[in-house]
Design an enzyme around this catalytic site. Structure first.
Site: not given
Length: 343
Positions: A160, A246-247, A271, A276, A295
């Site tokens: 990324i 990322a996470r 994001d 989630e 996401h």
């Protein structure tokens, strides 16, 4: 000539989220009559894993208990980079290959880089306040900030970041980066040369202190969980913008909430989230300086069609008895000699 049922190689997408991966993979393998591609909800994986040869986890955890229910399983292929939901030692013990799809070369990293820029701009231009002005028929407000002239710190320097750096530089920004692995690898050269400055993970606070914007693009593991915490935020400038593609677990929830409450965090673009799907009634989700996307950073037709081709290729390899192109688990050979330890 069609294959008999016992000869069919079964690919299971474990989870119905990110469903374009399943659809495009099924399309890519439509002419392979001896390969069957199916999909099931996360909660039903245990009912289907026993007849599966290749598992593709989507938001589903494959732990040792689940792997005990998969006597036919030959390989696990993560649809993307992060394999934190897979018990790799347990898979290795059972003679199951574990692989993933690196973000570089598939359009996934490029797509995530574009999303990082989108979230950054949305925070700088106060997207919620803009929508409010439209709703109230106001013009000329809010007052925004430019990306031009800022210092952007990228945390992590994988696929990324390498796509992000050359896309940020034309905005007239100073791009810096910190990473956990060493610098100077040949593959990093082109993007690395564009950096204003670079450092090690131990330099994080010093680099954060000079940054107007921090973009989180590193992997999540025990050493990086919650690294955006009270200590890091205390080192940041007031009004810092933080973007995470990322996470979700890389940001400490309590620290981020406190930073928003005090206005020390001037904008937050996410994001990925702590849970989630993220609760739309959560305090952070409702905050006017927070911009959320579901996401979808890597969910573009470019990346998902390319990744589906990788799954199709790997399914054919594993069906033929070959290992996946990328092996994250060292599998004993021959597979029939694997001895399972009592659970």
């Amino acid at each position: 000539m069609g294959s008999c049922a016992s000869d069919v190689f079964r690919v299971l997408f474990c989870g119905e989220e990110f469903n374009w991966g399943y659809k495009f993979t099924k399309e890519a393998l439509q002419d392979d009559t001896d390969i069957v591609v199916s999909c099931c909800p996360r909660e039903d994986v245990g009912q289907h894993i026993g007849s599966t040869d290749l598992a593709v986890p989507l938001m589903a955890r494959l732990d040792c208990q689940m792997l005990d229910r998969a006597p036919r399983l030959k390989a696990i292929l993560q649809y993307g980079v992060g394999v934190e939901g897979i018990d790799i030692p347990a898979a290795t013990q059972r003679g199951i290959w574990v692989s993933n799809i690196p973000s570089e070369g598939t359009g996934n990293a490029l797509s995530c880089a574009e999303m990082a820029i989108y979230l950054t701009l949305a925070c700088l231009r106060s997207a919620h306040a803009c929508a409010e002005s439209i709703a109230q028929r106001r013009v000329g407000v809010p007052l925004g900030r430019t990306l031009f002239g800022t210092t952007v710190l990228i945390v992590g320097f994988g696929g990324i970041a390498k796509e992000l750096v050359p896309r940020l530089c034309p905005f007239g920004v100073r791009v810096t980066a910190v990473r956990r692995s060493s610098w100077g690898q040949p593959a990093d050269a082109s993007a690395e040369a564009l950096l204003y400055d670079k450092g090690a993970w131990s330099d994080m606070h010093r680099f954060a202190a000079a940054a107007d914007i921090i973009i989180v693009a590193c992997s999540q593991d025990r050493t990086s969980m919650g690294f955006v915490n009270d200590g890091l935020l205390a080192a940041c400038k007031p009004g810092v913008i933080i973007v995470n593609v990322a996470r979700g677990g890389l940001l400490d929830y309590s620290a981020v909430r406190a930073g928003l409450e005090s206005c020390h965090i001037g904008g937050l673009g996410l994001d990925v989230h702590w849970t989630e799907p993220f609760d739309p009634q959560d305090w952070i989700a409702e905050h006017p300086r927070v911009v959320l996307t579901p996401h979808v950073a890597g969910v573009t037709e470019l990346s998902y069609r390319a990744m589906a081709k990788v799954v199709a290729l790997e399914a054919r390899r594993v069906q033929s008895g070959l290992p996946p192109t990328i092996q994250l688990a060292a599998v004993p050979s021959p597979r029939t000699e694997v001895v399972l330890e009592p659970q």
